[in-house]
Scaffold this active site. Structure first.
Site, PDB file in Angstrom:
ATOM      1  CG  ASP A   1      -1.852   1.152   1.253  1.00  0.00           C
ATOM      2  OD1 ASP A   1      -1.454   2.247   0.817  1.00  0.00           O
ATOM      3  OD2 ASP A   1      -2.997   0.966   1.665  1.00  0.00           O
ATOM      4  CG  HIS A   2       1.374   4.342  -3.134  1.00  0.00           C
ATOM      5  ND1 HIS A   2       0.103   4.045  -3.549  1.00  0.00           N
ATOM      6  CD2 HIS A   2       1.474   5.692  -3.203  1.00  0.00           C
ATOM      7  CE1 HIS A   2      -0.529   5.162  -3.869  1.00  0.00           C
ATOM      8  NE2 HIS A   2       0.283   6.177  -3.665  1.00  0.00           N
TER       9      HIS A   2
ATOM     10  CG  HIS B   1      -4.205   4.573  -0.517  1.00  0.00           C
ATOM     11  ND1 HIS B   1      -3.339   3.508  -0.550  1.00  0.00           N
ATOM     12  CD2 HIS B   1      -4.386   4.929  -1.817  1.00  0.00           C
ATOM     13  CE1 HIS B   1      -3.008   3.253  -1.805  1.00  0.00           C
ATOM     14  NE2 HIS B   1      -3.641   4.095  -2.584  1.00  0.00           N
TER      15      HIS B   1
HETATM   16  C1  BG6 Z   1      -3.678   4.695  -6.106  1.00  0.00           C
HETATM   17  C2  BG6 Z   1      -5.039   4.765  -6.746  1.00  0.00           C
HETATM   18  O1  BG6 Z   1      -3.585   3.587  -5.244  1.00  0.00           O
HETATM   19  O2  BG6 Z   1      -3.453   5.872  -5.357  1.00  0.00           O
HETATM   20  C3  BG6 Z   1      -5.146   5.992  -7.622  1.00  0.00           C
HETATM   21  O3  BG6 Z   1      -5.249   3.600  -7.520  1.00  0.00           O
HETATM   22  C4  BG6 Z   1      -4.787   7.232  -6.856  1.00  0.00           C
HETATM   23  O4  BG6 Z   1      -6.451   6.121  -8.164  1.00  0.00           O
HETATM   24  C5  BG6 Z   1      -3.462   7.058  -6.137  1.00  0.00           C
HETATM   25  O5  BG6 Z   1      -4.717   8.305  -7.782  1.00  0.00           O
HETATM   26  C6  BG6 Z   1      -3.192   8.213  -5.206  1.00  0.00           C
HETATM   27  O6  BG6 Z   1      -1.874   8.138  -4.754  1.00  0.00           O
HETATM   28  P1  BG6 Z   1      -1.035   9.440  -4.447  1.00  0.00           P
HETATM   29  O7  BG6 Z   1       0.266   8.931  -3.976  1.00  0.00           O
HETATM   30  O8  BG6 Z   1      -0.956  10.206  -5.733  1.00  0.00           O
HETATM   31  O9  BG6 Z   1      -1.812  10.184  -3.412  1.00  0.00           O
END
Ligand code: BG6
Length: 541
Positions: free
Chosen positions: A218-219, A282
């Site tokens: 989960d980045h 997230h």
């Molecule tokens: C991803 C989603 O996991 O997270 C995307 O699939 C979203 O739809 C993105 O845009 C948001 O990540 P960040 O790091 O740009 O806030």
């Protein structure tokens, strides 16, 4: 992250607490820089994620000395491609035309450890060839025998099972339990599209892999400021004692994006929607980090156990129908930052009658001793006014209101409603932490004026802030799963959101539209309005 914390993460505090400060620093540097060799295989090497995130992150790791030149990085996909074609494509997309000489030189050096192998996911023989090739490349680069291997599954989720079975058939998954750490498999999201499918996928992976070999990414957990939540809470003495039902009035978590369906994403997004795409993972992970109790040790198991307890204690924020605590919306045409934006239903690859939500807001509670009765409001969506992610903790008013609060324009002041103290953890953009509190306005009277105290990352630190994928890939290379989602956390999150998905997908709840560039449908405001609360509108400087 502080030295103490790093040391605790790496080795267990008890083992090294006897070291002096210099020895501790040396040990920390060792544990990060001299990590030995690791082979990295990326399935889905032709995909967007590989070029946009994974290879740039590995390149950074190599530049900083975290990934040595004996570690092959092997792109795996279905199309025929030579190593040089693969390298050149990535170079063009990552460096572009504007790279300086030093970057180009570093890239050329890194590119020598980049390779490409063609594999048809459903063809057994291809896995045998891949296994052979991997060993050969390891030997060619001089990697140690038995080097750990990281397999990154960046393909469509339907291919995860086949890929893992293929690795197994080719003998790439160690059978001896003691050697199991030699293969770590990173699984990209989405991990299932509901509880049942997540459980099935997990079973499929577990047929060949042990839980500690699976790294569900989960980045958000790799973002520097997300990790800082734990440090901020448990590394400081003065906030933590206030974070509970006695002092907190409500908590809001916003993950808002101004983008829509750029890059042809509409096809995927229409099978997912805001709840599955961002809230289930997230946002709930942020909630778990802000809601959890302190772990006994700063280590993967203890931290994930505490997060899990929060996810298990999630409850709808109100009794009655789902519409009372969960709302959804879809963007219609509008203006985002003065630029015209088309409606979701007009986006490429989106069915013109789609009812998929591009916005979701929820009112939840955490039913435990610490948080009972405190409302948690969550919202996320596309085509909102700005890209901003933040956690806002609003404290209760002091028990007695002794002073009048004023809002002044020059010398002209108006008495306004008292403002509660607020603590804001801004995750992006411009990572910062700020605190709103009251102070006496200079003058002859006792007048209170709300002021803010800011801490801005950029102003205080000049060192490189690692990208989320850099940090997470380094953790996999180190075999540290702290910042990855364990299966039980994932199941608990799905279990909580499943009834809402079912309710929406049965068509029972109307979908509200909001013009692109606004903060979502009116229903989102109604979630809070009944109790006289409001969403905090993020202030961007
Ligand atoms: C991803 C989603 O996991 O997270 C995307 O699939 C979203 O739809 C993105 O845009 C948001 O990540 P960040 O790091 O740009 O806030």
């Amino acid at each position: 992250m502080g030295i103490m914390t790093l040391l605790q993460r790496n080795s267990g505090w008890h083992q090294i607490s006897s070291l002096n400060q210099t020895e501790r620093i040396t040990k920390m540097a060792d544990s990060y820089l001299n990590m030995g060799d690791t082979s990295i295989l990326i399935f889905g090497a032709s995909g967007d994620l590989t070029a946009r995130k994974l290879i740039p992150a590995l390149f950074q790791l190599s530049r900083q000395g975290y990934l040595n030149e004996r570690s092959p990085v092997i792109g795996v996909a279905r199309r025929d491609k030579s190593d040089d074609e693969f390298r050149n494509e990535l170079k063009a997309s990552i460096l572009g035309d504007a790279a300086d000489t030093e970057t180009v030189e570093k890239w050329e050096k890194f590119a020598r450890q980049l390779f490409y192998r063609r594999v048809d996911i459903s063809t057994e023989a291809d896995y045998h060839a891949l296994a052979e090739s991997t060993t050969q490349l390891e030997q060619q680069l001089g990697a140690q025998e038995g080097t750990p291997r990281v397999v990154y599954l960046a393909t469509a989720p339907s291919l995860f099972d086949g890929a893992v079975r293929g690795l197994n058939v080719a003998g790439m998954i160690p059978t001896d339990r003691k050697l199991s750490d030699r293969l770590r498999v990173v699984v990209e999201k989405p991990f299932g599209h509901d509880f049942e499918s997540a459980e099935l996928l997990n079973e499929q992976l577990r047929n060949c892999l042990r839980e500690d070999q699976i790294y569900r990414i989960d980045h958000y957990l790799g973002k520097e400021t997300v990790q800082n939540i734990l440090l901020f809470r448990f590394g400081n003495a003065f906030f933590e004692p206030l974070l509970n039902r006695n002092h907190v009035d409500n908590v809001q978590i916003t993950v808002s994006e101004s983008i829509g369906m750029e890059g042809g994403r509409g096809g995927y997004y229409d099978t997912s929607g805001a709840l599955r795409d961002v809230l289930q993972n997230h946002v709930l992970q942020l909630l778990a980090l802000i809601g959890m109790d302190p772990p006994a040790l700063f280590q993967a198991r203890e931290i994930r156990d505490e997060k899990m307890k929060v996810l298990q204690a999630l409850r709808p924020g109100s009794t009655g129908p789902i519409t009372k605590w969960a709302v959804r919306g879809q963007y219609s045409e509008g203006l985002v930052g003065k630029k015209p934006a088309i409606a979701y239903r007009e986006e490429e690859r989106v069915p013109p009658k789609s009812n998929r939500e591009t916005f979701v807001a929820m009112h939840l509670g955490i039913d435990n001793w610490r948080w009972a009765g405190v409302p948690f409001y969550l919202r996320t969506g596309k085509r909102l006014p700005h890209r901003v992610s933040e956690i806002v903790i609003t404290f209760k008013h002091p028990p007695l209101n002794l002073f009048s609060t004023v809002e002044c324009d020059g010398d002209l002041c108006n008495i306004v409603e008292a403002r509660p103290n607020q603590l804001v953890l801004r995750i992006q953009p411009k990572e910062s932490i700020f605190l709103r509190f009251s102070t006496k306005r200079p003058g002859m009277q006792y007048q209170v004026q709300p002021v803010a105290m800011d801490f801005d990352y950029e102003d205080h630190f000049t060192n490189h802030v690692p990208e989320a994928y850099e940090r997470l890939l380094l953790d996999v290379i180190r075999g540290d799963s702290t910042l990855f989602t364990r299966s039980d956390e994932l199941f608990a999150a799905w279990k909580f959101v499943d009834p809402v998905l079912d309710f929406w997908e049965s068509g029972s709840s109307g979908l509200e539209f909001y013009p692109a560039g606004t903060w979502g449908p009116a229903a989102a405001d109604r979630l809070l309005a009944e109790t006289g609360r409001r969403w905090r509108e993020p202030v961007l400087t």
